[in-house]
Motif scaffolding. Structure first.
Motif, PDB file in Angstrom:
ATOM      1  N   MET A 105       0.837  -1.220   0.000  1.00 39.48           N
ATOM      2  CA  MET A 105       0.000   0.000   0.000  1.00 39.48           C
ATOM      3  C   MET A 105       0.863   1.258   0.000  1.00 39.48           C
ATOM      4  O   MET A 105       0.574   2.233  -0.679  1.00 39.48           O
ATOM      5  N   SER A 106       1.965   1.143   0.796  1.00 41.67           N
ATOM      6  CA  SER A 106       2.802   2.345   0.928  1.00 41.67           C
ATOM      7  C   SER A 106       3.463   2.726  -0.391  1.00 41.67           C
ATOM      8  O   SER A 106       3.906   3.845  -0.567  1.00 41.67           O
ATOM      9  N   ARG A 107       3.542   1.744  -1.296  1.00 37.02           N
ATOM     10  CA  ARG A 107       4.167   2.029  -2.588  1.00 37.02           C
ATOM     11  C   ARG A 107       3.142   2.495  -3.648  1.00 37.02           C
ATOM     12  O   ARG A 107       3.500   2.767  -4.781  1.00 37.02           O
ATOM     13  N   MET A 108       1.897   2.541  -3.274  1.00 43.15           N
ATOM     14  CA  MET A 108       0.874   2.889  -4.271  1.00 43.15           C
ATOM     15  C   MET A 108       0.911   4.394  -4.593  1.00 43.15           C
ATOM     16  O   MET A 108       1.198   5.217  -3.726  1.00 43.15           O
ATOM     17  N   ASP A 109       0.626   4.710  -5.875  1.00 46.40           N
ATOM     18  CA  ASP A 109       0.642   6.124  -6.338  1.00 46.40           C
ATOM     19  C   ASP A 109      -0.273   7.015  -5.533  1.00 46.40           C
ATOM     20  O   ASP A 109       0.020   8.190  -5.289  1.00 46.40           O
ATOM     21  N   VAL A 110      -1.380   6.319  -5.105  1.00 47.51           N
ATOM     22  CA  VAL A 110      -2.398   7.106  -4.427  1.00 47.51           C
ATOM     23  C   VAL A 110      -1.862   7.738  -3.140  1.00 47.51           C
ATOM     24  O   VAL A 110      -2.402   8.727  -2.645  1.00 47.51           O
TER      25      VAL A 110
ATOM     26  N   ILE B  31      -2.458   6.617  19.312  1.00 49.72           N
ATOM     27  CA  ILE B  31      -2.472   5.503  18.366  1.00 49.72           C
ATOM     28  C   ILE B  31      -1.313   4.553  18.649  1.00 49.72           C
ATOM     29  O   ILE B  31      -0.174   4.977  18.811  1.00 49.72           O
ATOM     30  N   ASN B  32      -1.677   3.283  18.728  1.00 41.84           N
ATOM     31  CA  ASN B  32      -0.660   2.255  18.964  1.00 41.84           C
ATOM     32  C   ASN B  32      -0.080   1.861  17.621  1.00 41.84           C
ATOM     33  O   ASN B  32      -0.760   1.311  16.757  1.00 41.84           O
ATOM     34  N   LYS B  33       1.215   2.183  17.458  1.00 37.93           N
ATOM     35  CA  LYS B  33       1.830   1.913  16.150  1.00 37.93           C
ATOM     36  C   LYS B  33       2.324   0.475  16.127  1.00 37.93           C
ATOM     37  O   LYS B  33       3.507   0.173  16.315  1.00 37.93           O
ATOM     38  N   PHE B  34       1.399  -0.430  15.897  1.00 32.25           N
ATOM     39  CA  PHE B  34       1.761  -1.850  15.925  1.00 32.25           C
ATOM     40  C   PHE B  34       2.626  -2.196  14.732  1.00 32.25           C
ATOM     41  O   PHE B  34       3.645  -2.863  14.859  1.00 32.25           O
ATOM     42  N   ILE B  35       2.177  -1.730  13.553  1.00 38.53           N
ATOM     43  CA  ILE B  35       3.033  -1.848  12.359  1.00 38.53           C
ATOM     44  C   ILE B  35       3.190  -0.450  11.786  1.00 38.53           C
ATOM     45  O   ILE B  35       2.213   0.281  11.619  1.00 38.53           O
ATOM     46  N   ASP B  36       4.436  -0.107  11.495  1.00 39.48           N
ATOM     47  CA  ASP B  36       4.738   1.251  10.996  1.00 39.48           C
ATOM     48  C   ASP B  36       5.543   1.098   9.725  1.00 39.48           C
ATOM     49  O   ASP B  36       6.643   0.559   9.747  1.00 39.48           O
ATOM     50  N   VAL B  37       4.958   1.526   8.628  1.00 39.19           N
ATOM     51  CA  VAL B  37       5.656   1.404   7.340  1.00 39.19           C
ATOM     52  C   VAL B  37       5.859   2.814   6.777  1.00 39.19           C
ATOM     53  O   VAL B  37       4.938   3.628   6.760  1.00 39.19           O
ATOM     54  N   GLU B  38       7.085   3.096   6.332  1.00 41.68           N
ATOM     55  CA  GLU B  38       7.372   4.423   5.752  1.00 41.68           C
ATOM     56  C   GLU B  38       6.805   4.534   4.341  1.00 41.68           C
ATOM     57  O   GLU B  38       6.802   3.559   3.597  1.00 41.68           O
ATOM     58  N   ILE B  39       6.345   5.695   3.991  1.00 37.57           N
ATOM     59  CA  ILE B  39       5.839   5.918   2.632  1.00 37.57           C
ATOM     60  C   ILE B  39       6.859   6.777   1.889  1.00 37.57           C
ATOM     61  O   ILE B  39       7.265   7.837   2.367  1.00 37.57           O
ATOM     62  N   ILE B  40       7.299   6.196   0.793  1.00 41.78           N
ATOM     63  CA  ILE B  40       8.285   6.912  -0.026  1.00 41.78           C
ATOM     64  C   ILE B  40       7.557   7.414  -1.279  1.00 41.78           C
ATOM     65  O   ILE B  40       6.805   6.651  -1.905  1.00 41.78           O
ATOM     66  N   SER B  41       7.808   8.594  -1.604  1.00 47.50           N
ATOM     67  CA  SER B  41       7.155   9.173  -2.779  1.00 47.50           C
ATOM     68  C   SER B  41       7.636   8.481  -4.042  1.00 47.50           C
ATOM     69  O   SER B  41       8.813   8.164  -4.165  1.00 47.50           O
ATOM     70  N   GLY B  42       6.728   8.253  -4.912  1.00 49.54           N
ATOM     71  CA  GLY B  42       7.043   7.540  -6.152  1.00 49.54           C
ATOM     72  C   GLY B  42       7.893   8.389  -7.073  1.00 49.54           C
ATOM     73  O   GLY B  42       8.635   7.856  -7.884  1.00 49.54           O
TER      74      GLY B  42
ATOM     75  N   THR C 131      -2.613  11.309 -10.961  1.00 48.48           N
ATOM     76  CA  THR C 131      -3.891  12.018 -11.136  1.00 48.48           C
ATOM     77  C   THR C 131      -4.407  12.456  -9.791  1.00 48.48           C
ATOM     78  O   THR C 131      -4.090  11.840  -8.769  1.00 48.48           O
ATOM     79  N   GLN C 132      -5.175  13.487  -9.793  1.00 44.61           N
ATOM     80  CA  GLN C 132      -5.940  13.911  -8.627  1.00 44.61           C
ATOM     81  C   GLN C 132      -7.376  13.970  -9.096  1.00 44.61           C
ATOM     82  O   GLN C 132      -7.660  14.290 -10.228  1.00 44.61           O
ATOM     83  N   SER C 133      -8.276  13.555  -8.165  1.00 46.06           N
ATOM     84  CA  SER C 133      -9.662  13.481  -8.640  1.00 46.06           C
ATOM     85  C   SER C 133     -10.406  14.835  -8.597  1.00 46.06           C
ATOM     86  O   SER C 133     -11.502  14.951  -9.116  1.00 46.06           O
ATOM     87  N   SER C 134      -9.783  15.834  -7.961  1.00 44.58           N
ATOM     88  CA  SER C 134     -10.460  17.150  -7.977  1.00 44.58           C
ATOM     89  C   SER C 134      -9.453  18.270  -8.288  1.00 44.58           C
ATOM     90  O   SER C 134      -8.252  18.073  -8.081  1.00 44.58           O
TER      91      SER C 134
END
Lengths: 578, 135
Positions: free
Chosen positions: A67-72, A126-137, B99-102
């Protein structure tokens, strides 16, 4: 302690003790092993669950990395204005069915998005049970963190709790979570998570249930032990009884034999072992003992019989020897040898009959005391009888002072020989009178006896006469009467013989015709001869034995006949010595 | 004269090209102007840098009229052509722009990211972002 008891104890100890020891050892080993096995099994089960939990956490981690690697995730920059991240997190939560929430933090740890609609403002809660870094794509820099606030309750779906067994979690070695049931006494195994060592999963088993199982097992075990021991005891009893039975029957047999003296008793022999051999030997011994006893019995019976017979015989012997004195020895011998039977029977036979008496005995006896007389008479008769018996005479009877005897029955050497023997005897008797005279004179009887004797040879009837109850062996006939007449006609101190006798003996003795008589009842005259003590010639040899009769007259021989005779005699001697 | 010439040119540009939309970048971005060709290359990911500045192109959602207008006037490619282009690029490891949706989120994104470049309706433009092209 009896041998039976000893044997039973021995067999029992040999069989029961090892059995009990093995069973108890086995039992304790099994108990121990059961505990160990249970622990091992629990350990395995726990390991399995921990592995599953770890796998689950690994999957979660991987998902979050993805998930952390997703563009979103770049929407962090636009503060998730379009709620695209929040939507993703919510979807993911739904998908994974987890208790807990995903949070997205920006670089400044400000919450940008969450699966929880009510976004917590305080990130510290918040209990950080799993903590994953998000790197910008696009520029490879950290733009935030994806956090999973994870509830440990998620682990409970891996716990397969049962009545006696349940899982729980210990956090930081002190906080206990999800403990469903507390057991007062429990077996426990625990294991920390690999990446979260502060979390330990514990599996516990109620020891009571465990102990109940053990108790059940123990009950089974003791029942088995008891039944086994009983079986072994029974078998041991059976075998020791079998072992002892022959020995008991042996001792019983020995008792019976001792008490009842029944030597025919035998022990049953059923086996071929040592005891069987012993029983067999016992039987053989008893049989041989019985045989020996029988033999001894028979022998003693025989001995008693023999002794009885012997005493009877001795008695008889004594009796018969006493009796024999009343009988003539020949008669006695012939009766005892069975030649003569004690029946009334008689036969005709040619005999030489002899009579003698003391002249004027009656006159003499009148002047003597009866004691002296009987001594004298007995002395006389005794000596005369001795002489008579020496020559083989059969003493018929004593009639007062007179003696009647005969030759020729039951033993005979032959008529002639009998006659010669009779004459020799008579001569010896006359000679013996001299010895008697001398003896009597010494005793004081001055008046000498004179004895006259008569001999006649002729046919007599000899045998048993009398009744069936009382019989006498004697001779009857005119020959006897004549012999008596001859005697009474004889001159005192002389021996008179009839002509018949004289003919038989004249070759051997000097005879002289004295007178002729005509006895009463006799129609003819009888010539009487006297016999002299001397032989006819001095060189004459007379041998008169059984089976041999020699009359040697040298005057009748010349030189040649003497030579022949010598030769004949030498042959005779050679024959004798063979 | 020169100033007049510039104003003139601007007025001509405005008069000729002045439209409702503008291409915007982060304020920190040194670029002030960009040509249509440059824009096209950036949004087709043929070019990533302008004046040593890395450019992150931002699209709006594919179904928005703004996106269609942009494709038509700047990229000058039909949707079919674009699809086949990105399919081809995908095999070279190149994915289409973010993309951004807005439009608001595009504005926020451009405001927050240094090299970001997006396009917005003019009425959304304020001081937080810099306009480098209008259409």
């Amino acid at each position: 302690m009896s041998f039976k008891l000893k044997t039973i104890l021995l067999v029992l100890s040999v069989s029961l003790i090892p059995y009990a020891v093995i069973m108890i050892l086995m039992g304790s080993t099994l108990k121990k092993e059961y505990t160990e096995n249970t622990l091992q099994e629990m350990q395995t089960q726990l390991q399995l669950n921990v592995d599953r939990i770890e796998q689950y956490l690994k999957t979660l981690n991987r998902d979050m990395h993805f998930m952390s690697r997703m563009d979103v995730m770049n929407d962090i920059y636009s503060k998730d204005l379009d709620k695209r991240i929040s939507y993703l997190l919510m979807e993911k939560k739904k998908d994974l069915e987890i208790e807990g929430d995903f949070y997205l933090f920006d670089k400044n740890y400000k919450i940008i998005a969450s699966s929880n609609k009510n976004i917590l403002s305080d990130s510290k809660k918040i209990n950080k049970f799993i903590d994953v870094e998000i790197i910008s794509g696009f520029d490879n820099t950290k733009i935030g963190n994806l956090i999973l606030d994870f509830s440990l309750k998620n682990f409970t779906k891996f716990f397969s709790n049962t009545k006696s067994r349940n899982y729980y979690i210990i956090v930081d070695k002190q906080k206990t979570l999800f403990l469903e049931k507390k057991f007062s006494n429990a077996l426990k195994v625990q294991m920390p998570l690999k990446n979260k060592t502060n979390i330990e999963i514990v599996l516990q088993e109620d020891k009571e249930v465990f102990q109940n199982i053990l108790k059940e097992y123990e009950a089974w075990f003791y029942t088995t032990l008891f039944v086994g021991a009983l079986l072994i005891s029974l078998i041991a009893l059976y075998f020791s009884n079998r072992l002892i039975k022959p020995i008991i029957s042996l001792s019983k047999a020995a008792n019976i034999i001792t008490n009842k003296k029944d030597y025919s008793y035998q022990v049953d022999v059923n086996s071929n072992d040592e005891i069987g051999k012993l029983s067999h030997s016992f039987n053989t011994m008893i049989t041989s003992m019985s045989n020996v006893l029988d033999e001894l019995k028979a022998e003693s019976e025989n001995k008693i019989k023999l002794l009885q017979e012997q005493s009877k015989n001795e008695m008889l012997e004594e009796l018969s020897s006493n009796l024999s004195k009343y009988l003539s020895p020949q008669l006695y011998a012939s009766i005892f040898s069975g030649e003569q039977s004690a029946t009334l029977s008689s036969k005709r036979k040619k005999l030489t009959v002899f009579f003698s008496d003391i002249v004027d005995f009656t006159d003499t006896t009148d002047t003597m005391e009866s004691e002296d007389l009987s001594e004298l008479l007995n002395d006389y008769l005794n000596d005369m009888t001795q002489v008579a018996l020496k020559h083989g005479a059969t003493v018929d009877k004593y009639i007062g002072d007179s003696i009647m005897l005969f030759f020729g029955d039951p033993e005979s050497k032959g008529v002639k020989e009998d006659a010669i023997s009779c004459v020799i005897m008579a001569l010896e008797m006359q000679e013996h009178m001299n010895i008697l005279h001398k003896r009597w004179i010494n005793k004081g009887f001055t008046k000498p006896f004179k004895v006259r004797m008569g001999i006649h040879t002729g046919y007599c009837t000899v045998g048993n006469f009398g009744s069936e109850n009382r019989m006498e062996y004697t001779i009857i006939g005119s020959t006897v009467n004549l012999a008596s007449r001859i005697e009474s006609s004889a001159i005192p101190g002389e021996i008179f013989i009839s002509e018949e006798t004289q003919i038989l003996i004249r070759d051997s003795f000097e005879t002289k015709e004295e007178l002729k008589i005509t006895p009463k009842g006799f129609k003819r005259d009888i010539s009487l001869f006297s016999v002299k003590n001397e032989n006819k010639k001095t060189n004459k040899i007379i041998l008169n034995e059984k089976g041999l009769s020699i009359v040697y007259e040298p005057d009748l021989q010349d030189a040649t006949t003497k030579k022949d005779l010598k030769k004949t005699l030498e042959e005779f001697i050679t024959k004798l010595s063979v | 004269m020169k100033f007049l010439k510039i104003i003139f040119l601007i007025s001509i540009t405005f008069s000729l090209y002045a439209g409702e939309y503008a291409v915007v970048v982060n304020k920190k971005n040194k670029i002030d102007k960009i040509s249509k060709k440059q824009l096209k290359n950036i949004f087709l990911k043929k070019r990533h840098f302008i004046d040593n500045q890395k450019i992150v192109a931002i699209n709006v959602s594919a179904n928005m009229p703004l996106r269609m207008k942009f494709e038509k006037s700047i990229l000058q490619m039909s949707r079919e052509k674009l699809n086949s282009f990105w399919t081809k690029q995908h095999f070279h490891g190149i994915s289409p722009p973010l993309t951004q949706s807005s439009t608001n989120s595009v504005k926020l994104f451009v405001k927050n990211v240094d090299g970001a470049m997006g396009y917005l309706p003019k009425n959304l433009i304020d001081d937080s972002i810099k306009v480098i092209y209008e259409f």
